[in-house]
Design an enzyme around this catalytic site. Sequence first.
Site, PDB file in Angstrom:
ATOM      1  N   TYR A   1     -12.319  -0.780 -17.185  1.00  0.00           N
ATOM      2  CA  TYR A   1     -11.295   0.261 -17.381  1.00  0.00           C
ATOM      3  C   TYR A   1     -11.020   0.505 -18.872  1.00  0.00           C
ATOM      4  CZ  TYR A   1     -10.189  -0.710 -12.413  1.00  0.00           C
ATOM      5  OH  TYR A   1     -10.247  -0.914 -11.055  1.00  0.00           O
TER       6      TYR A   1
ATOM      7  N   HIS B   1     -16.045  -7.959  -9.860  1.00  0.00           N
ATOM      8  CA  HIS B   1     -15.710  -6.559  -9.544  1.00  0.00           C
ATOM      9  C   HIS B   1     -16.535  -6.006  -8.383  1.00  0.00           C
ATOM     10  CE1 HIS B   1     -13.868  -2.823 -11.653  1.00  0.00           C
ATOM     11  NE2 HIS B   1     -13.957  -2.612 -10.363  1.00  0.00           N
TER      12      HIS B   1
ATOM     13  N   SER C   1     -14.278  -8.503  -5.202  1.00  0.00           N
ATOM     14  CA  SER C   1     -13.959  -7.094  -4.952  1.00  0.00           C
ATOM     15  C   SER C   1     -15.212  -6.392  -4.465  1.00  0.00           C
ATOM     16  CB  SER C   1     -13.441  -6.440  -6.243  1.00  0.00           C
ATOM     17  OG  SER C   1     -13.180  -5.073  -6.023  1.00  0.00           O
TER      18      SER C   1
ATOM     19  N   GLN D   1     -10.773  -7.379  -2.924  1.00  0.00           N
ATOM     20  CA  GLN D   1     -10.186  -6.066  -3.210  1.00  0.00           C
ATOM     21  C   GLN D   1     -11.186  -4.989  -2.796  1.00  0.00           C
ATOM     22  OE1 GLN D   1      -9.341  -3.512  -7.143  1.00  0.00           O
ATOM     23  NE2 GLN D   1      -8.070  -5.334  -7.070  1.00  0.00           N
TER      24      GLN D   1
ATOM     25  N   LEU E   1      -3.961   5.537  -1.850  1.00  0.00           N
ATOM     26  CA  LEU E   1      -3.557   6.939  -1.651  1.00  0.00           C
ATOM     27  C   LEU E   1      -4.783   7.805  -1.375  1.00  0.00           C
ATOM     28  CD1 LEU E   1      -1.059   7.183  -4.688  1.00  0.00           C
ATOM     29  CD2 LEU E   1      -0.565   6.510  -2.328  1.00  0.00           C
TER      30      LEU E   1
ATOM     31  N   SER F   1      -0.017   7.658 -13.412  1.00  0.00           N
ATOM     32  CA  SER F   1       0.412   7.591 -14.805  1.00  0.00           C
ATOM     33  C   SER F   1       1.613   8.499 -15.020  1.00  0.00           C
ATOM     34  CB  SER F   1      -0.745   7.911 -15.755  1.00  0.00           C
ATOM     35  OG  SER F   1      -1.624   8.822 -15.204  1.00  0.00           O
TER      36      SER F   1
ATOM     37  N   ARG G   1       6.527   9.168 -10.327  1.00  0.00           N
ATOM     38  CA  ARG G   1       5.800   8.705  -9.141  1.00  0.00           C
ATOM     39  C   ARG G   1       5.802   7.186  -9.000  1.00  0.00           C
ATOM     40  NH1 ARG G   1       0.475  12.690  -9.109  1.00  0.00           N
ATOM     41  NH2 ARG G   1       1.511  14.450  -8.085  1.00  0.00           N
TER      42      ARG G   1
HETATM   43  N1  LIG Z   1     -12.165  -2.779  -7.359  1.00  0.00           N
HETATM   44  C1  LIG Z   1     -12.587  -1.528  -7.412  1.00  0.00           C
HETATM   45  O1  LIG Z   1     -13.801  -1.249  -7.377  1.00  0.00           O
HETATM   46  C2  LIG Z   1     -11.594  -0.420  -7.520  1.00  0.00           C
HETATM   47  C3  LIG Z   1     -12.004   0.917  -7.337  1.00  0.00           C
HETATM   48  C4  LIG Z   1     -11.028   1.924  -7.402  1.00  0.00           C
HETATM   49  C5  LIG Z   1      -9.701   1.568  -7.651  1.00  0.00           C
HETATM   50  N2  LIG Z   1      -9.349   0.273  -7.867  1.00  0.00           N
HETATM   51  C6  LIG Z   1      -7.944  -0.138  -8.160  1.00  0.00           C
HETATM   52  O2  LIG Z   1      -7.066   0.491  -7.244  1.00  0.00           O
HETATM   53  C7  LIG Z   1      -6.148   1.323  -7.962  1.00  0.00           C
HETATM   54  C8  LIG Z   1      -5.797   2.545  -7.148  1.00  0.00           C
HETATM   55  O3  LIG Z   1      -6.946   3.309  -6.816  1.00  0.00           O
HETATM   56  P1  LIG Z   1      -7.222   4.759  -7.417  1.00  0.00           P
HETATM   57  O4  LIG Z   1      -6.577   4.847  -8.725  1.00  0.00           O
HETATM   58  O5  LIG Z   1      -8.672   5.018  -7.339  1.00  0.00           O
HETATM   59  O6  LIG Z   1      -6.567   5.739  -6.354  1.00  0.00           O
HETATM   60  P2  LIG Z   1      -5.136   5.922  -5.637  1.00  0.00           P
HETATM   61  O7  LIG Z   1      -4.127   4.970  -6.128  1.00  0.00           O
HETATM   62  O8  LIG Z   1      -5.403   5.986  -4.176  1.00  0.00           O
HETATM   63  O9  LIG Z   1      -4.763   7.400  -6.085  1.00  0.00           O
HETATM   64  C9  LIG Z   1      -4.495   7.748  -7.402  1.00  0.00           C
HETATM   65  C10 LIG Z   1      -4.395   9.260  -7.490  1.00  0.00           C
HETATM   66  O10 LIG Z   1      -3.268   9.716  -6.734  1.00  0.00           O
HETATM   67  C11 LIG Z   1      -2.374  10.399  -7.592  1.00  0.00           C
HETATM   68  N3  LIG Z   1      -1.003  10.054  -7.179  1.00  0.00           N
HETATM   69  C12 LIG Z   1      -0.345   8.908  -7.454  1.00  0.00           C
HETATM   70  N4  LIG Z   1       0.871   8.925  -6.896  1.00  0.00           N
HETATM   71  C13 LIG Z   1       0.999  10.114  -6.254  1.00  0.00           C
HETATM   72  C14 LIG Z   1       2.041  10.710  -5.523  1.00  0.00           C
HETATM   73  N5  LIG Z   1       3.185  10.082  -5.316  1.00  0.00           N
HETATM   74  N6  LIG Z   1       1.839  11.960  -5.014  1.00  0.00           N
HETATM   75  C15 LIG Z   1       0.668  12.592  -5.221  1.00  0.00           C
HETATM   76  N7  LIG Z   1      -0.371  12.079  -5.914  1.00  0.00           N
HETATM   77  C16 LIG Z   1      -0.204  10.833  -6.430  1.00  0.00           C
HETATM   78  C17 LIG Z   1      -2.692   9.947  -9.001  1.00  0.00           C
HETATM   79  O11 LIG Z   1      -2.398  10.939  -9.949  1.00  0.00           O
HETATM   80  P3  LIG Z   1      -1.358  10.661 -11.182  1.00  0.00           P
HETATM   81  O12 LIG Z   1      -1.853   9.483 -11.950  1.00  0.00           O
HETATM   82  O13 LIG Z   1      -1.421  11.945 -11.940  1.00  0.00           O
HETATM   83  O14 LIG Z   1      -0.021  10.421 -10.553  1.00  0.00           O
HETATM   84  C18 LIG Z   1      -4.200   9.736  -8.902  1.00  0.00           C
HETATM   85  O15 LIG Z   1      -4.870  10.965  -9.037  1.00  0.00           O
HETATM   86  C19 LIG Z   1      -6.907   1.632  -9.262  1.00  0.00           C
HETATM   87  O16 LIG Z   1      -6.062   2.110 -10.280  1.00  0.00           O
HETATM   88  C20 LIG Z   1      -7.525   0.293  -9.556  1.00  0.00           C
HETATM   89  O17 LIG Z   1      -6.576  -0.601 -10.090  1.00  0.00           O
HETATM   90  C21 LIG Z   1     -10.273  -0.723  -7.777  1.00  0.00           C
END
Ligand SMILES: NC(=O)c1ccc[n+]([C@@H]2O[C@H](COP(=O)([O-])OP(=O)(O)OC[C@H]3O[C@@H](n4cnc5c(N)ncnc54)[C@H](OP(=O)(O)O)[C@@H]3O)[C@@H](O)[C@H]2O)c1
Length: 288
Positions: A55, A122, A153, A176, A205, A247, A251
């Site tokens: 990241y 990861h 993960s 994860q 989400l 970010s 939210r």
């Molecule tokens: N281990 C892995 O391979 C892996 C892969 C993917 C993710 N992850 C982890 O999981 C975390 C979450 O996954 P993700 O970031 O991919 O997706 P997510 O949390 O499912 O969704 C994030 C998206 O939803 C938006 N969002 C957030 N709150 C919202 C709300 N209340 N209403 C509407 N839209 C909203 C965000 O935009 P804004 O920021 O503009 O609010 C962003 O575009 C990551 O940050 C990371 O730490 C791990």
Amino acid sequence: MAAPKTLAARIKLANGETIPQIQLGLYMMSGREATTSVRWALEAGYRGFDCAQVYHNEREAGRAIRGFLDDKNANKDGLKREDVFYTTKLASNSTSYEEVRRSIRGSVEVSGLGYVDLFLLHSPYGGREARLTSWRAVEDAIAEGQVRMGGVSNFGVRHVEELMGSGPRIGPVVNQIEVHPFNTQAGIRETCARFGIVVEAYAPLARGMRMRHPVVVGLAGKYACSPAQLLVRWSLQHNFVTLPKTSRKERLDENADVGGFEISAEDMVKMDRLDENLVTDWDPTDAP
Ligand SMILES: NC(=O)c1ccc[n+]([C@@H]2O[C@H](COP(=O)([O-])OP(=O)(O)OC[C@H]3O[C@@H](n4cnc5c(N)ncnc54)[C@H](OP(=O)(O)O)[C@@H]3O)[C@@H](O)[C@H]2O)c1
């Protein structure tokens, strides 16, 4: 505004430790965004952060945590390092034990936090030898106190069985994986449960891709919550650790303020049935 009570919820892990159930994901945040979001999140009551080497914001995340802890005006509860749970992840598994140890030490150093609470492989990429060598390096980092606990993960059923069958000295406490109603991962969840491994739900989400799905909109109306809150609540009721990323300051509260309603058993099933194997980013769970 008082911090939502859900932010105090913790889940017990197989090693007897606990982990905050809602944590802020830091993927797709620039260093600047991570700096502000981590600070706002700590002010809002978040106590867990999910970072990764890839990241490219470990430095900023660690600095923001330390900055908050050291700021007497902001840190009104007198939180200490041990009150914040920090996760990071290895960029690539390697057959070189030394390379992985160096990489883990690098993450600890760059965060400035003294130690990492949870260090994850990861992904399963790299093959069996790289996975098992990398895990051995995590075990030794735990033994030496650089890391408190380890996990994996994106491990599929086969990878979890391979690691558990290899006779690890220390087992992974979490796996994860991507989990939300549109990708429910029944097989991996069942395997993790068999070994006492807690599931951490990433992309809870569904990365915002199904916020307008009629079932999500309908149930959000029924429970007088937002679509995002419905999805986080579904994750909590399945006893996952869940990692909604945002970010945007407003939210942070919204995504954690999910203690005021409960999805009925019937509606949980309705949501489970939305499964379409949606992959929002990558899916290494079938890697050789
Ligand atoms: N281990 C892995 O391979 C892996 C892969 C993917 C993710 N992850 C982890 O999981 C975390 C979450 O996954 P993700 O970031 O991919 O997706 P997510 O949390 O499912 O969704 C994030 C998206 O939803 C938006 N969002 C957030 N709150 C919202 C709300 N209340 N209403 C509407 N839209 C909203 C965000 O935009 P804004 O920021 O503009 O609010 C962003 O575009 C990551 O940050 C990371 O730490 C791990």
